[in-house]
Design a protein around this motif. Structure first.
Motif, short mmCIF file in Angstrom:
data_model
loop_
_atom_site.label_atom_id
_atom_site.label_comp_id
_atom_site.label_asym_id
_atom_site.label_seq_id
_atom_site.Cartn_x
_atom_site.Cartn_y
_atom_site.Cartn_z
N TRP A 49 -37.44 37.34 13.50
CA TRP A 49 -38.85 37.58 13.81
C TRP A 49 -39.12 37.33 15.30
O TRP A 49 -39.79 38.13 15.96
CB TRP A 49 -39.74 36.68 12.93
N VAL A 66 -39.61 40.82 6.69
CA VAL A 66 -39.13 39.44 6.85
C VAL A 66 -40.32 38.48 6.95
O VAL A 66 -40.28 37.38 6.39
CB VAL A 66 -38.19 39.33 8.08
N GLN A 115 -39.30 43.77 10.53
CA GLN A 115 -39.95 42.52 10.93
C GLN A 115 -41.08 42.17 9.95
O GLN A 115 -41.23 41.02 9.55
CB GLN A 115 -40.51 42.62 12.35
N ASN A 174 -34.31 34.27 9.40
CA ASN A 174 -35.60 34.96 9.27
C ASN A 174 -36.48 34.74 10.50
O ASN A 174 -36.98 35.70 11.08
CB ASN A 174 -36.33 34.50 8.00
N ILE A 220 -30.35 39.56 7.70
CA ILE A 220 -31.66 39.35 7.08
C ILE A 220 -31.69 40.02 5.71
O ILE A 220 -30.92 40.94 5.43
CB ILE A 220 -32.82 39.88 7.98
N ASN A 221 -32.62 39.58 4.88
CA ASN A 221 -32.70 40.06 3.51
C ASN A 221 -33.65 41.27 3.41
O ASN A 221 -34.83 41.12 3.14
CB ASN A 221 -33.20 38.91 2.62
#
Length: 199
Positions: free
Chosen positions: A105, A168, A165, A101, A139-140
């Motif tokens: 980012w 996240v 972004q 994460n 990423i989720n």
């Protein structure tokens, strides 16, 4: 004659042994020197890590201040605005197996500063590493956002990853960040800095 030859071979053997001992002594000294040099360079490498582990042994030269660490608790934005904060938070996320994460980012933050002619290559890397369905550091995000981000990455602009972004960021803000503030790593660091300040 054979006796002479025998004693001569014994002499050669003796000289050979002494030569070996001398050579071994030199090698041993070299090894000691090499070991000393290795140890020296190892310690030089380790000093910054040891210092960063201690972080604030000397309050005047402290890399972090208690005030800065307290500010991290005000918002995730303040935590991520600090280089040290990013590092400590990343270590915490590693312990929770969710460092992808913050890595995503940070990659997005870097991507926004990229010159236009390098956007395509970076967009491709970010997509492959974090977004695509079989990405190593996936990423989720939901299916729709994954698809939308994939399209934007094919024809990249500086805002191609903004939505992903933001998602996240919100995920970290609601989920990991509150746990980080209650974590031993954060509380111990804060306590250590406050103790050093009050000395």
């Amino acid at each position: 004659m054979p006796g002479f030859f025998f004693s001569h071979s014994n002499m050669t053997e003796l000289n050979g042994k002494e030569d070996c001992k001398l050579a071994e002594g030199k090698v041993h000294k070299k090894k000691q020197k090499a070991f000393g040099a290795d140890l020296k360079s190892y310690l030089k490498c380790m000093v910054p890590h040891i210092e960063s582990g201690i972080k604030a042994s000397n309050s005047r030269n402290a890399m972090l201040s208690a005030e800065e660490v307290i500010q991290w608790s005000q918002s995730l934005e303040k935590l991520l605005a600090s280089q040290s904060g990013q590092g400590v938070f990343r270590e915490f996320l590693k312990s929770e197996f969710s460092e992808e994460n913050i890595e995503f980012w940070l990659a997005c933050e870097d991507y926004k500063k990229t010159k236009s002619d390098h956007l395509h290559g970076k967009a491709e890397r970010i997509y492959e590493e974090f977004v695509q369905s079989d990405a190593i550091k996936q990423i989720n995000i939901d299916y729709q956002m994954r698809e939308a981000t994939a399209k934007k990455a094919q024809d990249p602009t500086h805002s191609s990853f903004d939505e992903a972004q933001k998602t996240v960021y919100i995920l970290m803000e609601r989920d990991s960040y509150p746990r980080f503030l209650k974590s031993k790593s954060y509380l111990n660091l804060l306590n250590q800095l406050q103790t050093n300040t009050s000395k």
